[in-house]
Scaffold this active site. Structure first.
Site, PDB file in Angstrom:
ATOM      1  N   GLU A 173      20.601 -47.955 -43.221  1.00 24.69           N
ATOM      2  CA  GLU A 173      19.502 -48.887 -43.464  1.00 24.69           C
ATOM      3  C   GLU A 173      19.617 -49.623 -44.800  1.00 24.69           C
ATOM      4  O   GLU A 173      18.784 -49.440 -45.702  1.00 24.69           O
ATOM      5  CB  GLU A 173      18.152 -48.152 -43.376  1.00 24.69           C
ATOM      6  CG  GLU A 173      17.940 -47.437 -42.046  1.00 24.69           C
ATOM      7  CD  GLU A 173      16.565 -46.779 -41.925  1.00 24.69           C
ATOM      8  OE1 GLU A 173      15.809 -46.788 -42.900  1.00 24.69           O
ATOM      9  OE2 GLU A 173      16.263 -46.256 -40.830  1.00 24.69           O
ATOM     10  N   GLU A 372      18.629 -43.342 -34.955  1.00 21.91           N
ATOM     11  CA  GLU A 372      17.309 -42.773 -35.278  1.00 21.91           C
ATOM     12  C   GLU A 372      16.265 -43.395 -34.370  1.00 21.91           C
ATOM     13  O   GLU A 372      16.294 -44.593 -34.097  1.00 21.91           O
ATOM     14  CB  GLU A 372      16.862 -43.083 -36.719  1.00 21.91           C
ATOM     15  CG  GLU A 372      17.508 -42.276 -37.786  1.00 21.91           C
ATOM     16  CD  GLU A 372      16.964 -42.608 -39.183  1.00 21.91           C
ATOM     17  OE1 GLU A 372      15.767 -42.954 -39.314  1.00 21.91           O
ATOM     18  OE2 GLU A 372      17.766 -42.528 -40.120  1.00 21.91           O
TER      19      GLU A 372
HETATM   20  O1  IFM Z   1      12.663 -40.734 -42.742  1.00 24.77           O
HETATM   21  C1  IFM Z   1      13.163 -42.012 -42.512  1.00 24.77           C
HETATM   22  C2  IFM Z   1      14.668 -42.028 -42.608  1.00 24.77           C
HETATM   23  O2  IFM Z   1      15.122 -41.540 -43.825  1.00 24.77           O
HETATM   24  C3  IFM Z   1      15.185 -43.440 -42.466  1.00 24.77           C
HETATM   25  N1  IFM Z   1      14.644 -44.061 -41.270  1.00 24.77           N
HETATM   26  C4  IFM Z   1      13.241 -43.974 -41.037  1.00 24.77           C
HETATM   27  C5  IFM Z   1      12.774 -42.529 -41.150  1.00 24.77           C
HETATM   28  C6  IFM Z   1      11.260 -42.425 -40.887  1.00 24.77           C
HETATM   29  O3  IFM Z   1      10.565 -43.188 -41.817  1.00 24.77           O
END
Ligand code: IFM
Length: 458
Positions: A173, A372
């Protein structure tokens, strides 16, 4: 257990070989911030700033995973996952950001990788999930090119040291590492800058490109290299031309600023128009884009929700964005869609649209892993909201696969409740509940549901 039976898993079969996984990151779970010579990261420093993190919390002790990792590997084995995505803490390997690697930090990850492989769980290693060594931030952080160069050295060192890792992810990210950290100040290092944030975004991409080149040069047979982006479709709040233009500006900032150079070899044509007075791109150098756009073996996509964007008068920035610069956008919460336990909108269609949108915009898109996707709440054990969220997002992913997108796997965020950055420990995303006072792990209803879902897809 209540709703597991009523809320069955996705009915559509996923393709053979589809990878089922869970994800975590180093600073969010490891704790042990002073163990074995680990140096401070920007999150250790930021957490000490009054008001930066809810309840003054920090990533120490988090889930004490640094010491309890064997138990966590057993939890994964019990779940039946094929893969585990975790990140390496740069400050454990290079406590000052560079110089001589600390063997103790590398040994921790070697033991973890070996234990995973022994149980048939494939490691997906993320090299940078936001815990920049503080020493590098003090020399300019991601605002400066030197950090990209140090990152490539660190990546090459970890890659050389860890045998048995078929999947490597350079960055997690970069939007959050740059815009949230250097423009909104909501994440470490807590800066509120315009130009600095754009420089950070670019240097993250350069760091990725340099790291890919170093790892390719010494790759073991079968290793695959990719990058993970957080993607949120920007949806116009109304059919008006103004809101459509606002959504495009938001799409540039969140998505295209990263996907276009990585997957298309060029920055978006509307970048200077969107960023206006902060559009000084003197940090770009000849050859950067060729480096950044070197072919990837896969793209990691993190999806949680779409953004509904409306036009806002310049000079009256959206307080929710808290950005140091102004792109004339206001985010809106439409009536209708339900929200998660943290108030995040639940719109599984956004995952489908993200995946099909990528395939449409970038011919030759590499295979995608959903690295994710998950649901945050206050930590209920009978977490029917999480089950419904996961089920509906898996259905959306299946639909995108049916539409022709090459999606190879899905990683639930997260295995464990953990340190949710500026929200501290109150926001919980785990399939497994963590009692931070005792470090007891208790599988939630969603853990059992995910296990049954994975088993049902075999
Ligand atoms: O916890 C975070 C993660 O570190 C990065 N993506 C989003 C998740 C939830 O906010």
């Amino acid at each position: 257990m209540t709703a597991v039976d009523e809320r069955s898993g996705p009915t559509r079969p996923f393709p053979p070989g589809f990878v089922w996984g869970v994800a975590t990151s180093s600073y969010q779970i490891e704790g042990a911030v002073d163990a074995d010579g680990r140096g401070p990261s920007i999150w250790d420093a930021f957490s000490r700033v009054p008001g930066a993190v809810a309840a003054g919390e920090s990533g120490d002790p988090a889930c004490d995973h640094y010491r309890r990792w064997p138990q966590d590997v057993e939890l994964m084995a019990g779940l039946g996952v094929d893969a585990y995505r975790f990140s390496v803490a740069w400050p454990r390997v290079f406590p000052d950001g560079g110089g001589r690697a600390d063997r103790r930090g590398l040994d921790f990850y070697r033991r973890l990788v070996d234990a995973l492989n022994e149980r048939g769980i494939t490691p997906f290693v993320t090299l940078y999930h936001w815990d920049l060594p503080q020493a590098l931030e003090e020399r300019g952080g991601w605002r400066v090119r030197e950090t990209a160069e140090r990152f490539a050295e660190y990546a090459a060192t970890v890659h050389g040291a860890l045998d048995g890792v078929p999947y490597w992810i350079t960055l997690n990210e970069p939007y959050c590492s740059s815009i949230t950290g250097y423009a909104e100040g909501r994440h470490a290092p807590g800066a509120r800058e315009g130009h600095g944030a754009l420089a950070a975004a670019h240097h993250l991409l350069v760091g990725h490109g340099l790291a890919v080149a170093r790892m390719r040069a010494t790759a073991r047979p079968g290793e695959r290299i990719g990058v993970t982006l957080n993607m949120s479709p920007a949806v116009p709040a109304s059919p008006s031309a103004e809101d459509a233009a606002a959504a495009r500006r938001m799409d540039l900032m969140v998505n295209r600023q990263f996907t276009d150079p990585l997957l298309g070899g060029a920055y978006p044509g509307d970048m200077a128009e969107v960023y206006g007075e902060i559009s000084d791109f003197s940090f770009r150098r000849d050859g950067d884009l060729a480096l950044v756009s070197a072919p990837l073996d896969f793209l990691g996509v993190n999806y949680y929700y779409p953004i509904h964007a409306a036009a806002a008068p310049y000079g009256q920035p959206d307080p929710a964005l808290r950005s140091a610069f102004d792109i004339g956008v206001r985010t809106v919460a439409p009536d209708g869609p339900p929200v998660s336990g943290l108030g995040w909108r639940i719109e599984p269609r956004g995952l489908h649209d993200t995946l099909t949108g990528l395939a449409g915009r970038y011919p030759g898109l590499p295979p995608v892993f959903i690295t994710e996707n998950g649901y945050g709440d206050a930590g209920e054990l009978d977490d029917t909201g999480r089950i419904a969220y996961l089920r509906d997002h898996l259905a959306a992913a299946a639909e995108a696969i049916g539409a022709g997108v090459d999606v190879r796997g899905y990683f639930c965020w997260s295995l464990l409740d953990n340190f949710e950055w500026a929200r501290g420990y109150a926001a919980r995303f785990g399939l497994v509940h963590v009692d931070y006072a005792t470090q007891a792990r208790t599988p939630k209803a969603s853990y059992h549901w995910y296990r049954e879902t994975i088993a049902g897809q075999r």
